[in-house]
Design a protein around this motif. Structure first.
Motif, PDB file in Angstrom:
ATOM      1  N   ILE A  11      -3.272  -4.076  13.607  1.00 45.09           N
ATOM      2  CA  ILE A  11      -3.274  -5.517  13.326  1.00 45.09           C
ATOM      3  C   ILE A  11      -1.957  -5.941  12.684  1.00 45.09           C
ATOM      4  O   ILE A  11      -1.388  -6.983  13.037  1.00 45.09           O
ATOM      5  CB  ILE A  11      -4.475  -5.883  12.431  1.00 45.09           C
ATOM      6  N   LEU A  12      -1.466  -5.142  11.757  1.00 45.09           N
ATOM      7  CA  LEU A  12      -0.195  -5.467  11.108  1.00 45.09           C
ATOM      8  C   LEU A  12       0.942  -5.487  12.130  1.00 45.09           C
ATOM      9  O   LEU A  12       1.830  -6.358  12.076  1.00 45.09           O
ATOM     10  CB  LEU A  12       0.103  -4.470   9.996  1.00 45.09           C
ATOM     11  N   ALA A  13       0.915  -4.543  13.051  1.00 40.12           N
ATOM     12  CA  ALA A  13       1.944  -4.536  14.105  1.00 40.12           C
ATOM     13  C   ALA A  13       1.843  -5.805  14.952  1.00 40.12           C
ATOM     14  O   ALA A  13       2.873  -6.403  15.325  1.00 40.12           O
ATOM     15  CB  ALA A  13       1.779  -3.299  14.974  1.00 40.12           C
TER      16      ALA A  13
ATOM     17  N   ASN B  69       8.003 -13.335  12.372  1.00 40.38           N
ATOM     18  CA  ASN B  69       9.298 -12.704  12.115  1.00 40.38           C
ATOM     19  C   ASN B  69       9.122 -11.465  11.241  1.00 40.38           C
ATOM     20  O   ASN B  69       8.722 -11.579  10.078  1.00 40.38           O
ATOM     21  CB  ASN B  69      10.222 -13.715  11.419  1.00 40.38           C
ATOM     22  N   PRO B  70       9.420 -10.270  11.766  1.00 37.59           N
ATOM     23  CA  PRO B  70       9.216  -9.053  10.972  1.00 37.59           C
ATOM     24  C   PRO B  70      10.020  -9.033   9.679  1.00 37.59           C
ATOM     25  O   PRO B  70       9.599  -8.410   8.699  1.00 37.59           O
ATOM     26  CB  PRO B  70       9.676  -7.936  11.921  1.00 37.59           C
ATOM     27  N   GLU B  71      11.154  -9.701   9.677  1.00 39.84           N
ATOM     28  CA  GLU B  71      12.014  -9.660   8.493  1.00 39.84           C
ATOM     29  C   GLU B  71      11.502 -10.544   7.362  1.00 39.84           C
ATOM     30  O   GLU B  71      11.832 -10.328   6.199  1.00 39.84           O
ATOM     31  CB  GLU B  71      13.435 -10.076   8.874  1.00 39.84           C
ATOM     32  N   SER B  72      10.697 -11.549   7.724  1.00 49.53           N
ATOM     33  CA  SER B  72      10.250 -12.492   6.681  1.00 49.53           C
ATOM     34  C   SER B  72       8.756 -12.402   6.375  1.00 49.53           C
ATOM     35  O   SER B  72       8.299 -12.946   5.371  1.00 49.53           O
ATOM     36  CB  SER B  72      10.587 -13.926   7.107  1.00 49.53           C
TER      37      SER B  72
ATOM     38  N   SER C 252      -3.069   6.945   4.751  1.00 45.11           N
ATOM     39  CA  SER C 252      -3.628   6.637   6.070  1.00 45.11           C
ATOM     40  C   SER C 252      -2.655   5.807   6.894  1.00 45.11           C
ATOM     41  O   SER C 252      -2.466   6.058   8.089  1.00 45.11           O
ATOM     42  CB  SER C 252      -4.955   5.885   5.917  1.00 45.11           C
ATOM     43  N   ILE C 253      -2.047   4.812   6.271  1.00 38.73           N
ATOM     44  CA  ILE C 253      -1.089   3.963   6.983  1.00 38.73           C
ATOM     45  C   ILE C 253       0.103   4.801   7.463  1.00 38.73           C
ATOM     46  O   ILE C 253       0.566   4.650   8.609  1.00 38.73           O
ATOM     47  CB  ILE C 253      -0.609   2.807   6.081  1.00 38.73           C
ATOM     48  N   LYS C 254       0.597   5.684   6.612  1.00 38.64           N
ATOM     49  CA  LYS C 254       1.718   6.544   7.005  1.00 38.64           C
ATOM     50  C   LYS C 254       1.347   7.408   8.209  1.00 38.64           C
ATOM     51  O   LYS C 254       2.141   7.576   9.135  1.00 38.64           O
ATOM     52  CB  LYS C 254       2.130   7.437   5.831  1.00 38.64           C
ATOM     53  N   GLN C 255       0.132   7.947   8.197  1.00 36.95           N
ATOM     54  CA  GLN C 255      -0.296   8.813   9.288  1.00 36.95           C
ATOM     55  C   GLN C 255      -0.414   8.029  10.599  1.00 36.95           C
ATOM     56  O   GLN C 255       0.016   8.508  11.648  1.00 36.95           O
ATOM     57  CB  GLN C 255      -1.650   9.456   8.934  1.00 36.95           C
ATOM     58  N   VAL C 256      -0.971   6.830  10.529  1.00 36.00           N
ATOM     59  CA  VAL C 256      -1.125   6.010  11.736  1.00 36.00           C
ATOM     60  C   VAL C 256       0.237   5.627  12.298  1.00 36.00           C
ATOM     61  O   VAL C 256       0.447   5.617  13.518  1.00 36.00           O
ATOM     62  CB  VAL C 256      -1.963   4.746  11.435  1.00 36.00           C
ATOM     63  N   LYS C 257       1.182   5.326  11.432  1.00 36.66           N
ATOM     64  CA  LYS C 257       2.528   4.968  11.892  1.00 36.66           C
ATOM     65  C   LYS C 257       3.175   6.124  12.659  1.00 36.66           C
ATOM     66  O   LYS C 257       3.965   5.906  13.583  1.00 36.66           O
ATOM     67  CB  LYS C 257       3.399   4.556  10.704  1.00 36.66           C
ATOM     68  N   LYS C 258       2.844   7.351  12.282  1.00 39.71           N
ATOM     69  CA  LYS C 258       3.388   8.501  13.004  1.00 39.71           C
ATOM     70  C   LYS C 258       2.755   8.631  14.389  1.00 39.71           C
ATOM     71  O   LYS C 258       3.405   9.060  15.338  1.00 39.71           O
ATOM     72  CB  LYS C 258       3.129   9.786  12.210  1.00 39.71           C
TER      73      LYS C 258
ATOM     74  N   LYS D 236       9.346  -0.079  10.622  1.00 40.01           N
ATOM     75  CA  LYS D 236      10.017  -0.265   9.337  1.00 40.01           C
ATOM     76  C   LYS D 236       9.373  -1.378   8.517  1.00 40.01           C
ATOM     77  O   LYS D 236       9.325  -1.309   7.281  1.00 40.01           O
ATOM     78  CB  LYS D 236      11.498  -0.571   9.573  1.00 40.01           C
ATOM     79  N   ALA D 237       8.865  -2.408   9.211  1.00 39.75           N
ATOM     80  CA  ALA D 237       8.326  -3.582   8.508  1.00 39.75           C
ATOM     81  C   ALA D 237       6.912  -3.359   7.962  1.00 39.75           C
ATOM     82  O   ALA D 237       6.468  -4.095   7.081  1.00 39.75           O
ATOM     83  CB  ALA D 237       8.334  -4.793   9.437  1.00 39.75           C
TER      84      ALA D 237
END
Length: 617
Positions: free
Chosen positions: A193-195, A202-205, A224-230, A240-241
């Motif tokens: 969802i965050l993606a 805008n990912p930067e803002s 958990s978030i770190k693992q999903v990002k991988k 990165k955002a």
């Protein structure tokens, strides 16, 4: 009716404390009247608040079980006023006002009596949710959004993908609840969802904050978030955002020592566009209300949690009230039309005709438990407990169909001998991280604190055994290998209620004993024991303290006798802490009674959210 007499009716007891009585006396002095009814109501509303209720429902004065709980077996001999008499007296008392009045006590139209600040907490939270649930948001680039849905969730197949529906709901609504049992992919879904948000905006803002009610839950969320990002194929910009750091709600709001207030509030809001709160079932009414008051007007709020778990320790059952737990709801026709348009196909979900979208359209229940697909016994028995089907749950536990669930009757075997056997090979590993990993594989969960099956007694027995094993003096209060559980927040040390550490020699400090706690990026945080906030030994812990944790194997220990604390939510929470196997020790009658009993917390929040044309509260 005979006038109530203070000494005869209200003596300090397990349920009515000296504090409750002092509060009742204060209300009498402020009112300028010697009303026994006001005295009784004030003491009871204070008592109810300490017991986790938001208010006192005056109809309980006609409930023998409630009266027995508060006043003991002889309650029938006491001059308890009728509800009509009580409301008549309260409505004319100077210290009691209507909703919105600035009086110490608030009496609503449904004969619910509140401490004023708790009525305000409830009102502010209800206003926030109702305001954000009415409107359906437009998706700026629906074509791109549908393409991203396919990327993250795959192409549409037969059946309903509830994770996909959760993503669409979070986009269409400024308030969204994603609920489901362990292993249903709540965190996995919210990472997607965050993606999606970052691709639409805008990912930067776009300012995203991850939060949880306890330090332990915050660490688990960020892991958990770190693992999903991988695992997911995000673009580098999106990856990165997405934040990896999660905060406790208290730390996020800016805790002020010895104060009920926070630095961030309605006048000094947080800088955030999307707020994610994990383990929302653990958040009490006061804290959730203060959180939403600190959000900017356009910020989105997404709650993650299991609405069938235990309610918060403090007053309220916020997630259960928001989800209207125990009732079956479906979407409004208006929302279903929008949902199907974005989903890209007709959904076999029954809709109801309503004038506008509302709270029913903001809740998504994830159905499939990926964790329990291989551990089917845990999944089956937890579902039976949730349904209140104690007979089915007991049949599953005592049958031989599943290897991941076991039942042991108290008295049939030596429970203490069995427990100590689990610690027979307990040694102090040279590698501290490995010791933490071994310790987290197995945990004893007790339903109660006191008594032979209580956490205090079990911890004492295990501790004596471990000390003999490690040849440590029985009088030593701090010793190598001692697992500890923090029971009080310390914001200076960043140690929080529920954090688990182990006392070990520190090779970097002349092998002095220090409490080691897991830190960010695999690092260890070390503290001298005398610097720690309040803590207790933690070979065993209560089911309440285990919320937000996961262990490979769990031994759930129930007391010999029934207690009001034993509920289906407690049994369910204890069972679902286990990832691979759970053993339950108890007796059948206590287990069956517990499964039949739901947590009941008096509150007006559910009505304020779910009654479309509700009158004044």
């Amino acid at each position: 009716m005979k006038k109530l007499k203070e000494p005869a009716l209200l003596q300090p007891s397990e349920t009515i404390s000296q504090l409750d009585i002092h509060f009742a006396r204060l209300m009498l002095r402020l009112s300028g009247r010697d009303d026994g009814e006001l005295y009784l109501a004030a003491a009871l509303v204070s008592s109810q608040n300490r017991a986790g209720h938001v208010c006192l429902d005056l109809s309980e004065l006609e409930n023998p079980q409630f009266l027995q709980e508060k006043f003991g077996e002889d309650f029938e001999e006491l001059p308890i006023p009728s509800v009509e008499k009580m409301t008549s007296v309260l409505s004319t008392a100077a210290v009691v006002g209507k909703p919105g009045d600035f009086q110490p006590l608030v009496l609503d139209a449904r004969n619910r009596l509140y401490l004023n600040r708790y009525w305000e907490y409830q009102e502010r939270l209800a206003q926030f949710i109702n305001h954000r649930t009415r409107d359906i948001q437009e998706i700026a680039d629906s074509g791109a959004f549908q393409g991203s849905l396919a990327d993250y969730f795959g192409e549409n197949e037969q059946g309903i993908d509830w994770q996909r529906i959760a993503a669409i709901t979070a986009m269409l609504k400024k308030f969204c609840v994603i609920t489901g049992g362990p292993g249903t992919g709540k965190t996995y879904t919210v990472a997607k969802i965050l993606a999606l948000f970052l691709e639409q905006f805008n990912p930067e803002s776009l300012r995203i904050i991850l939060a949880a009610p306890t330090g332990k839950a915050a660490v688990r969320l960020q892991e958990s978030i770190k693992q999903v990002k991988k695992e997911l194929s995000y673009s580098d910009e999106i990856k990165k955002a997405i934040p990896e750091e999660a905060s406790t709600i208290h730390r996020l709001l800016g805790y002020i020592p010895h104060s009920p207030y926070f630095r961030h509030n309605q006048d000094h809001p947080l800088e955030v566009d999307v707020m994610i709160v994990d383990e929302a079932s653990m958040v009490d009414l006061a804290l959730m209300s203060k959180l939403v008051q600190a959000l900017p007007p356009d910020a989105r709020l997404i709650l993650l949690g299991d609405n069938n778990q235990l309610a918060s320790v403090e007053a309220g059952a916020v997630l259960a009230d928001i989800c209207d737990t125990g009732q079956v709801h479906t979407y409004s026709r208006e929302f279903m039309t929008n949902l199907e348009t974005v989903y890209g196909q007709k959904l076999q979900i029954e809709a109801v005709e309503e004038k506008q979208s509302g709270i029913r359209d903001c809740i998504v229940q994830l159905q499939r438990s990926y964790r329990f697909e291989s551990q089917k016994g845990i999944g089956e028995v937890s579902r039976a407990v949730n349904l209140g089907d104690g007979e089915r749950a007991f049949e599953l536990l005592t049958g031989n169909e599943f290897a991941d669930i076991e039942w042991h009757s108290l008295g049939s075997e030596n429970i203490l001998k069995t427990i100590l056997e689990d610690f027979r090979d307990y040694t102090i590993s040279e590698e501290t991280q490995e010791l933490f990993r071994r310790f987290e594989r197995f945990r004893i969960l007790c339903a109660v604190k006191e008594g032979p099956q209580g956490v205090h007694a079990i911890n004492r027995h295990i501790e004596r055994y471990i000390k003999r094993q490690l040849r440590i003096g029985q009088r030593e209060t701090v010793y190598p290998g001692q697992p500890i559980l923090i029971t009080q927040n310390d914001y200076n040390l960043k140690l929080f209620n529920g954090d688990v550490g182990i006392i070990l020699p520190d090779p970097d400090s002349n092998h002095d004993l220090k409490a080691h706690f897991p830190g960010p990026r695999g690092m260890l945080r070390k503290f001298r024991p005398f610097r720690l906030p309040e803590y207790e030994t933690a070979y065993a812990m209560t089911v309440h303290k285990s919320q937000g944790s996961e262990f490979e194997r769990v031994l759930l220990l129930l007391p010999e006798k029934d207690s009001p604390i034993l509920t289906r939510e407690l049994i369910y929470t204890g069972i679902t802490r286990a990832a691979r196997k759970v053993e339950i020790w108890g007796n059948e009658a206590v287990f069956q009674t517990a499964v039949s009993r739901r947590i009941k917390r008096s509150s007006g929040l559910r009505d304020a959210l779910w009654e479309v044309s509700a009158g004044p509260k």
